[in-house]
Design a protein around this motif. Structure first.
Motif, PDB file in Angstrom:
ATOM      1  N   VAL A  15      56.467  16.074  11.790  1.00  0.00           N
ATOM      2  CA  VAL A  15      55.555  15.713  12.878  1.00  0.00           C
ATOM      3  C   VAL A  15      54.110  15.982  12.473  1.00  0.00           C
ATOM      4  N   GLU A  16      53.237  15.039  12.775  1.00  0.00           N
ATOM      5  CA  GLU A  16      51.806  15.284  12.702  1.00  0.00           C
ATOM      6  C   GLU A  16      51.228  15.108  14.099  1.00  0.00           C
ATOM      7  N   VAL A  17      50.725  16.176  14.664  1.00  0.00           N
ATOM      8  CA  VAL A  17      50.049  16.090  15.958  1.00  0.00           C
ATOM      9  C   VAL A  17      48.617  15.639  15.694  1.00  0.00           C
ATOM     10  N   VAL A  18      48.277  14.455  16.195  1.00  0.00           N
ATOM     11  CA  VAL A  18      46.963  13.896  15.889  1.00  0.00           C
ATOM     12  C   VAL A  18      45.932  14.183  16.969  1.00  0.00           C
ATOM     13  N   GLY A  19      46.384  14.475  18.194  1.00  0.00           N
ATOM     14  CA  GLY A  19      45.432  14.730  19.262  1.00  0.00           C
ATOM     15  C   GLY A  19      46.052  15.523  20.391  1.00  0.00           C
ATOM     16  N   VAL A  20      45.221  16.297  21.074  1.00  0.00           N
ATOM     17  CA  VAL A  20      45.630  17.064  22.244  1.00  0.00           C
ATOM     18  C   VAL A  20      44.652  16.739  23.370  1.00  0.00           C
ATOM     19  N   ALA A  21      45.169  16.261  24.494  1.00  0.00           N
ATOM     20  CA  ALA A  21      44.331  15.912  25.639  1.00  0.00           C
ATOM     21  C   ALA A  21      44.555  16.905  26.766  1.00  0.00           C
ATOM     22  N   ASP A  22      43.468  17.360  27.354  1.00  0.00           N
ATOM     23  CA  ASP A  22      43.549  18.251  28.499  1.00  0.00           C
ATOM     24  C   ASP A  22      42.276  18.093  29.312  1.00  0.00           C
ATOM     25  N   ALA A  23      42.416  18.131  30.639  1.00  0.00           N
ATOM     26  CA  ALA A  23      41.232  18.034  31.497  1.00  0.00           C
ATOM     27  C   ALA A  23      40.275  19.189  31.250  1.00  0.00           C
ATOM     28  N   SER A  24      40.806  20.327  30.800  1.00  0.00           N
ATOM     29  CA  SER A  24      39.977  21.464  30.393  1.00  0.00           C
ATOM     30  C   SER A  24      39.659  21.316  28.910  1.00  0.00           C
ATOM     31  N   ARG A  25      38.394  21.125  28.604  1.00  0.00           N
ATOM     32  CA  ARG A  25      38.000  20.960  27.198  1.00  0.00           C
ATOM     33  C   ARG A  25      38.337  22.208  26.379  1.00  0.00           C
ATOM     34  N   GLU A  26      38.235  23.376  26.989  1.00  0.00           N
ATOM     35  CA  GLU A  26      38.570  24.609  26.275  1.00  0.00           C
ATOM     36  C   GLU A  26      40.050  24.638  25.914  1.00  0.00           C
ATOM     37  N   SER A  27      40.906  24.224  26.855  1.00  0.00           N
ATOM     38  CA  SER A  27      42.339  24.197  26.582  1.00  0.00           C
ATOM     39  C   SER A  27      42.677  23.159  25.519  1.00  0.00           C
ATOM     40  N   ALA A  28      42.030  21.999  25.595  1.00  0.00           N
ATOM     41  CA  ALA A  28      42.269  20.962  24.595  1.00  0.00           C
ATOM     42  C   ALA A  28      41.882  21.460  23.203  1.00  0.00           C
ATOM     43  N   LEU A  34      45.699  24.901  17.162  1.00  0.00           N
ATOM     44  CA  LEU A  34      47.020  25.402  16.769  1.00  0.00           C
ATOM     45  C   LEU A  34      47.665  24.535  15.705  1.00  0.00           C
ATOM     46  N   VAL A  35      47.387  23.224  15.736  1.00  0.00           N
ATOM     47  CA  VAL A  35      48.101  22.281  14.868  1.00  0.00           C
ATOM     48  C   VAL A  35      47.163  21.453  14.003  1.00  0.00           C
ATOM     49  N   GLY A  36      45.891  21.801  13.973  1.00  0.00           N
ATOM     50  CA  GLY A  36      44.951  21.050  13.160  1.00  0.00           C
ATOM     51  C   GLY A  36      44.700  19.647  13.669  1.00  0.00           C
ATOM     52  N   ALA A  37      44.773  19.474  14.997  1.00  0.00           N
ATOM     53  CA  ALA A  37      44.558  18.157  15.606  1.00  0.00           C
ATOM     54  C   ALA A  37      43.145  18.071  16.175  1.00  0.00           C
ATOM     55  N   ARG A  38      42.859  16.958  16.839  1.00  0.00           N
ATOM     56  CA  ARG A  38      41.552  16.756  17.460  1.00  0.00           C
ATOM     57  C   ARG A  38      41.699  16.821  18.983  1.00  0.00           C
ATOM     58  N   PRO A  39      40.756  17.478  19.664  1.00  0.00           N
ATOM     59  CA  PRO A  39      40.841  17.605  21.123  1.00  0.00           C
ATOM     60  C   PRO A  39      40.206  16.406  21.828  1.00  0.00           C
ATOM     61  N   TYR A  40      40.772  16.075  23.002  1.00  0.00           N
ATOM     62  CA  TYR A  40      40.247  14.982  23.820  1.00  0.00           C
ATOM     63  C   TYR A  40      40.267  15.403  25.282  1.00  0.00           C
ATOM     64  N   ALA A  41      39.364  14.800  26.043  1.00  0.00           N
ATOM     65  CA  ALA A  41      39.247  15.141  27.453  1.00  0.00           C
ATOM     66  C   ALA A  41      40.248  14.386  28.317  1.00  0.00           C
ATOM     67  N   GLU A  45      41.189   8.654  26.162  1.00  0.00           N
ATOM     68  CA  GLU A  45      40.348   8.888  24.987  1.00  0.00           C
ATOM     69  C   GLU A  45      41.195   9.122  23.741  1.00  0.00           C
ATOM     70  N   LEU A  46      42.282   9.833  23.906  1.00  0.00           N
ATOM     71  CA  LEU A  46      43.127  10.163  22.754  1.00  0.00           C
ATOM     72  C   LEU A  46      43.720   8.895  22.126  1.00  0.00           C
ATOM     73  N   VAL A  47      44.369   8.064  22.946  1.00  0.00           N
ATOM     74  CA  VAL A  47      45.058   6.899  22.374  1.00  0.00           C
ATOM     75  C   VAL A  47      44.077   5.819  21.922  1.00  0.00           C
ATOM     76  N   ALA A  48      42.843   5.859  22.441  1.00  0.00           N
ATOM     77  CA  ALA A  48      41.838   4.912  21.961  1.00  0.00           C
ATOM     78  C   ALA A  48      41.362   5.277  20.564  1.00  0.00           C
ATOM     79  N   ALA A  49      41.457   6.554  20.228  1.00  0.00           N
ATOM     80  CA  ALA A  49      40.919   7.023  18.951  1.00  0.00           C
ATOM     81  C   ALA A  49      41.986   7.267  17.886  1.00  0.00           C
ATOM     82  N   GLU A  50      43.238   7.453  18.298  1.00  0.00           N
ATOM     83  CA  GLU A  50      44.279   7.854  17.359  1.00  0.00           C
ATOM     84  C   GLU A  50      45.433   6.859  17.352  1.00  0.00           C
ATOM     85  N   ASP A  51      46.163   6.846  16.239  1.00  0.00           N
ATOM     86  CA  ASP A  51      47.383   6.049  16.124  1.00  0.00           C
ATOM     87  C   ASP A  51      48.543   6.922  16.601  1.00  0.00           C
TER      88      ASP A  51
END
Length: 314
Positions: A15-28, A34-41, A45-51
């Protein structure tokens, strides 16, 4: 729960986690780290930027439907934390969205991956306990906290019957078959804001009886126990005891339990393997639907003060 899943994915090489989305930017940001991914609000936003091939949904239960349907419409596989939905209508819509040959749905009924519960099922399936007569389970937890205190509003969370005891309902149905009748008592709707308790009696179609207890507000660490009484032997597991699975009576020995990997890691690795290989999952979408039916029947029983007959599957 999102953090639990992310920690599990960190140990799954496939598994490669490419993005984490959370309404809390701090939580994202914390989750992504934790997994070397990119945070999104937001998910958008996540699926627009990542495959993205797979969406893992760890939202409060009332939001499961909308995001699951969106991901299905985009052709993405979904791993959805239990319960599948807050209402049976939402659950039906989710099942319909994943009913074709497109993306697949996996619902996180993780108790099926706990070693002691796997051991119990193996013993029952092998006939070593004889005919099962009575099962007793208990699941106790301090009161949970979350976004907007959503657990405290049973209309959102469903309380212990939908959010906590659904673990035992799913496991027992997996082991014993379909439930015929439900009778439950509890404090639902009495506005004890930091306490929820329920005791549920299930009668299965084969006549087996199960007593299922759940408690939010327990003054100690989370713990669980189960006793399975058969005509040949009694099998018990208690998370507070060093020997987690004990067989009393009968000729067989208490099973040796595998250890080391988190049940969440085993669950998510299994789901990922099913996506990659096309194999059938241990947890089928219909299983999650049936577990919710039992939870909602128990809720109805508490409200009405009388047994609820489930009958056949709709």
């Amino acid at each position: 729960m999102g953090g639990v899943h992310l920690n599990a994915y960190a140990n799954i090489p496939e598994v490669e986690v490419v993005g984490v989305a959370d309404a809390s930017r701090e939580s994202a940001a914390a989750g992504a780290e934790l997994v070397g991914a990119r945070p999104y609000a937001s998910y958008g936003e996540l699926v627009a930027a990542e495959d993205v091939e797979v969406v893992d949904i760890c939202l409060p239960t009332v939001f499961h439907r909308d995001l699951a349907l969106r991901a299905a419409g985009e052709g993405r596989h979904v791993i959805l934390e239990k319960p599948i939905a807050r209402t049976i209508e939402d659950a039906r819509e989710i099942l319909d969205a994943f009913s074709g040959d497109g993306p697949r749905l996996f619902v996180g009924h993780v108790v099926r991956f706990f070693p002691e519960y796997v051991g119990i099922k193996d013993k029952i399936d092998a006939g070593e306990l004889g005919t099962i007569g009575v099962v007793r389970t208990s699941r106790r937890s301090p009161f949970l906290t979350g976004w907007n205190d959503w657990y405290a509003d049973w209309r959102v969370s469903g309380g212990v019957l939908v959010d906590l005891l659904i673990h035992d309902f799913d496991f027992l149905r997996w082991v014993l078959g379909d439930v015929e009748r439900v009778y439950a008592r509890g404090v639902l709707g009495r506005e004890y804001n930091r306490l929820d308790y329920a005791l549920v009696t299930l009668r299965f179609e084969d006549g087996t009886i199960a007593h299922v207890e759940g408690h939010w507000g327990y003054p100690g660490p989370f713990n669980y126990s189960i006793e399975v009484a058969g005509s040949r032997a009694l099998l018990t597991a208690d998370s507070t005891e060093p020997a987690t699975l004990e067989l009393i009576g009968g000729q067989a020995e208490s099973p040796e339990l595998a250890s080391g990997r988190s049940p969440y890691e085993m669950e998510l690795a299994h789901f990922v393997r099913c996506i990659a290989s096309g194999e059938e999952s241990i947890v089928k979408p219909g299983d999650a639907y049936e577990a919710l039916r039992i939870s909602l029947a128990a809720t109805e029983s508490v409200v009405k003060g009388e047994p609820v007959t489930l009958g056949g599957r709709p």
